[in-house]
Design an enzyme around this catalytic site. Structure first.
Site, short mmCIF file in Angstrom:
data_model
loop_
_atom_site.label_atom_id
_atom_site.label_comp_id
_atom_site.label_asym_id
_atom_site.label_seq_id
_atom_site.Cartn_x
_atom_site.Cartn_y
_atom_site.Cartn_z
N LYS A 159 0.70 -3.72 -21.86
CA LYS A 159 2.13 -3.58 -21.55
C LYS A 159 2.97 -4.54 -22.38
O LYS A 159 2.53 -5.65 -22.68
CB LYS A 159 2.37 -3.86 -20.06
CG LYS A 159 1.71 -2.86 -19.13
CD LYS A 159 1.81 -3.26 -17.68
CE LYS A 159 3.22 -3.17 -17.14
NZ LYS A 159 3.23 -3.35 -15.65
N HIS A 209 4.13 3.64 -6.67
CA HIS A 209 5.14 2.70 -7.15
C HIS A 209 6.11 2.49 -5.98
O HIS A 209 6.82 3.41 -5.58
CB HIS A 209 5.87 3.29 -8.37
CG HIS A 209 7.05 2.47 -8.82
ND1 HIS A 209 7.16 1.95 -10.07
CD2 HIS A 209 8.18 2.09 -8.15
CE1 HIS A 209 8.28 1.26 -10.17
NE2 HIS A 209 8.93 1.35 -9.02
N LYS A 238 10.53 7.26 -13.77
CA LYS A 238 10.72 7.94 -12.49
C LYS A 238 11.45 9.28 -12.60
O LYS A 238 12.37 9.42 -13.40
CB LYS A 238 11.53 7.02 -11.57
CG LYS A 238 10.85 5.71 -11.32
CD LYS A 238 11.84 4.62 -10.93
CE LYS A 238 11.15 3.27 -10.99
NZ LYS A 238 12.08 2.16 -10.87
N GLU A 276 9.64 -4.56 -7.93
CA GLU A 276 8.73 -3.41 -8.01
C GLU A 276 7.28 -3.85 -7.79
O GLU A 276 6.85 -4.87 -8.34
CB GLU A 276 8.84 -2.75 -9.38
CG GLU A 276 10.23 -2.19 -9.65
CD GLU A 276 10.32 -1.40 -10.94
OE1 GLU A 276 11.20 -0.54 -11.04
OE2 GLU A 276 9.51 -1.63 -11.88
N ARG A 293 19.41 -5.76 -11.73
CA ARG A 293 20.60 -4.92 -11.88
C ARG A 293 20.61 -3.87 -10.77
O ARG A 293 19.64 -3.77 -10.01
CB ARG A 293 20.55 -4.19 -13.22
CG ARG A 293 19.24 -3.42 -13.37
CD ARG A 293 19.22 -2.48 -14.54
NE ARG A 293 17.89 -2.12 -14.95
CZ ARG A 293 17.11 -1.21 -14.40
NH1 ARG A 293 17.50 -0.54 -13.33
NH2 ARG A 293 15.90 -0.95 -14.87
P1 ADP Z 1 8.87 -0.46 -17.28
O1 ADP Z 1 9.53 -1.80 -17.22
O2 ADP Z 1 8.64 0.05 -18.66
O3 ADP Z 1 9.48 0.54 -16.35
P2 ADP Z 1 6.82 -1.07 -15.31
O4 ADP Z 1 6.06 -2.35 -15.38
O5 ADP Z 1 7.92 -0.97 -14.30
O6 ADP Z 1 7.39 -0.73 -16.75
O7 ADP Z 1 5.82 0.15 -15.09
C1 ADP Z 1 6.24 1.49 -15.11
C2 ADP Z 1 5.15 2.38 -14.55
O8 ADP Z 1 3.95 2.27 -15.32
C3 ADP Z 1 4.73 2.05 -13.13
O9 ADP Z 1 5.57 2.61 -12.18
C4 ADP Z 1 3.33 2.65 -13.09
O10 ADP Z 1 3.36 4.05 -12.94
C5 ADP Z 1 2.80 2.35 -14.48
N1 ADP Z 1 2.06 1.06 -14.49
C6 ADP Z 1 2.50 -0.13 -14.93
N2 ADP Z 1 1.55 -1.09 -14.77
C7 ADP Z 1 0.48 -0.49 -14.22
C8 ADP Z 1 -0.83 -0.93 -13.80
N3 ADP Z 1 -1.23 -2.20 -13.93
N4 ADP Z 1 -1.66 -0.02 -13.24
C9 ADP Z 1 -1.30 1.28 -13.10
N5 ADP Z 1 -0.09 1.76 -13.48
C10 ADP Z 1 0.80 0.90 -14.03
#
Ligand code: ADP
Length: 449
Positions: A159, A209, A238, A276, A293
């Site tokens: 990520k 989530h 989403k 989150e 935000r």
């Molecule tokens: P962004 O900031 O790009 O929205 P997030 O960290 O909020 O990224 O993650 C977005 C989505 O990616 C999550 O809602 C989930 O579906 C998936 N995701 C992120 N991290 C994980 C993880 N460790 N395991 C499984 N799914 C993940």
């Protein structure tokens, strides 16, 4: 209270903020790009200023032009909406330095939560569960990555530390593809955020989530509201949100809600924000990130609790005391939100800008519609693809689903591709109806891959 607020945004969220200001007796200034002259937010505001060319970098991200517009029109505060400059700590700092109240948290809170590695470290120190991970950035040429991944256990997810909008993420199932995944995630992150740092964490399988809305005042009071379940996603973004979550019972709500509150306390949070989490089937929960935000899906919580979050946000930024307590907030029923995007679901959600030739959007009992589009409006190709949010309120989940099915049947949009028929398919899917809504729902039950 503020006298005049400049809204540094466009689309449905700019309209939403203008409406809240009007109800609070505050004058509004809309900014717009050259292609947005005919936009709804420009029509709704009291005053308007064109701040630049079509590309976001020349208009909605153009800090000097936006500050000049606020000064010329005599605004005393700036609402950033979501996206664009909403989570830009430098912008928050410039606003305050120019004597304009930034309607959001402090620059420090934005900085602490904006970098995901820093945020995760801080949460660990505050005793909030986080996903097991690399505890810092990873690089493809570092031989240690294999040992780290093995310790975490495959599958892992790479990520972006500056991540947002699901960009810069790669799932890795075995060590053969680990290095390549890091390199592609870094390239994507660099292009999207100007920062190539990526980290590694355990890929939680079939999670929900779950996110908690928090509100804080400048006197240190922080409360959390009931959760939103945002598990139905396309490309980690989403598409459908609901409250309450079919996965969460009263005890778990309290447990995760308290963790969300502690997370906000750790950064001395003021105004509205969202924590989150990923939650697995056994109820284990892990902090994922904080959005500093107002969010796209905030109306879900507004409808399910009866609290106007945008008005609260403005009042909290103006220094008012928080009058809500978590214990007194009631869940009034069940709410589902569907995002209608100008995208082609059959072609991997590619954007579908263009002129809307025919438009009928739903209404009637229990339906709320947040949109900025109208018949004859041309969706420009420069910005995000959200065109409408349809919300359905029911006394329980079944009633909310029935109302949403009915509402989506009323939708008629001609001229552009959009997600409404896909949303209808989700609403009639028996797994959705049973509440089996983990983040792999679309690939598993709708696209069958
Ligand atoms: P962004 O900031 O790009 O929205 P997030 O960290 O909020 O990224 O993650 C977005 C989505 O990616 C999550 O809602 C989930 O579906 C998936 N995701 C992120 N991290 C994980 C993880 N460790 N395991 C499984 N799914 C993940």
């Amino acid at each position: 209270m503020f006298k005049k607020v400049l809204i540094a945004n466009r689309g449905e969220i700019a309209c939403r903020v203008i409406r809240a200001c009007r109800e609070l007796g505050i004058k509004t200034v809309a900014i717009h790009s050259e292609v947005d002259r005919e936009s709804m937010h420009v029509k709704l505001a009291d005053q308007t200023v064109c701040v630049g060319q079509a590309s976001a970098s020349e208009s909605y991200l153009n800090i000097p032009s936006i500050i000049a517009a606020a000064e010329i029109k005599g605004a005393d505060a700036i609402h950033p909406g979501y996206g664009f400059l909403a989570e830009n700590a430098y912008f928050a700092e410039v606003c305050e330095a120019c004597g304009l109240k930034f309607i959001g948290p402090s620059k420090e809170s934005i900085e602490q939560m904006g970098d995901k590695i820093t945020a995760i470290e801080l949460m660990k120190k505050s005793g909030i569960p986080v996903v097991p991970g690399s505890d810092g950035p990873v690089n493809a040429d570092d031989p240690k990555i294999f040992a780290i991944a093995k310790k975490i256990g495959y599958p892992v997810i790479i990520k972006a530390t500056a991540g947002g909008g699901g960009k810069g993420m790669r799932i890795v199932v075995s060590e053969e593809t680990l290095q390549n995944a890091i390199i592609t995630a870094q390239t994507e992150a660099k292009a999207a955020f100007g920062n190539s740092d990526v980290y590694m964490e355990k890929y939680i399988e079939e999670p929900h989530h779950i996110e908690f809305q928090v509100l804080g005042d400048k006197y240190g009071k922080i409360v959390y509201l009931p959760e939103r379940d945002c598990s139905i996603q396309r490309r980690h973004q989403k598409l459908v949100e609901e409250s309450p979550s079919p996965l969460i019972n009263v005890a778990l709500r309290k447990k995760i809600g308290k963790a969300a509150r502690n997370a906000a306390v750790a950064v001395k949070y003021v105004t509205v924000g969202t924590i989150e989490f990923l939650v697995d089937k056994k109820g284990h929960f892990y902090f994922m990130e904080m959005n500093t935000r107002i969010q796209v899906e905030h109306p879900v919580t507004e409808m399910v609790t009866g609290i106007d979050l945008v008005k609260e946000q403005i009042k909290l930024a103006a220094g008012e005391k928080l009058s809500i307590t978590s214990e007194k907030v009631k869940i009034l029923g069940h709410v589902i939100e569907c995002r209608i995007n100008a995208e082609d679901p059959d072609r991997d959600f590619t954007p579908s800008p263009g002129k809307i030739n025919k438009l009928f959007l739903p209404g009637g009992p229990g339906i709320r519609l947040d949109t900025h589009v109208y018949c004859g409006y041309t969706i420009p190709p420069f910005y995000d693809s959200l065109i409408a949010k349809v919300l359905a309120f029911g006394k329980d989940r079944d009633e909310a689903i029935t109302k949403m099915q009915r509402a989506l049947r009323e939708v008629e949009i001609e001229g552009i591709k959009n997600t409404s028929s896909l949303l209808s398919k989700i609403m009639v899917n028996e797994n959705f109806q049973k509440g089996s809504v983990s983040t792999d729902f679309l690939s598993k039950y709708i696209f069958g891959r």
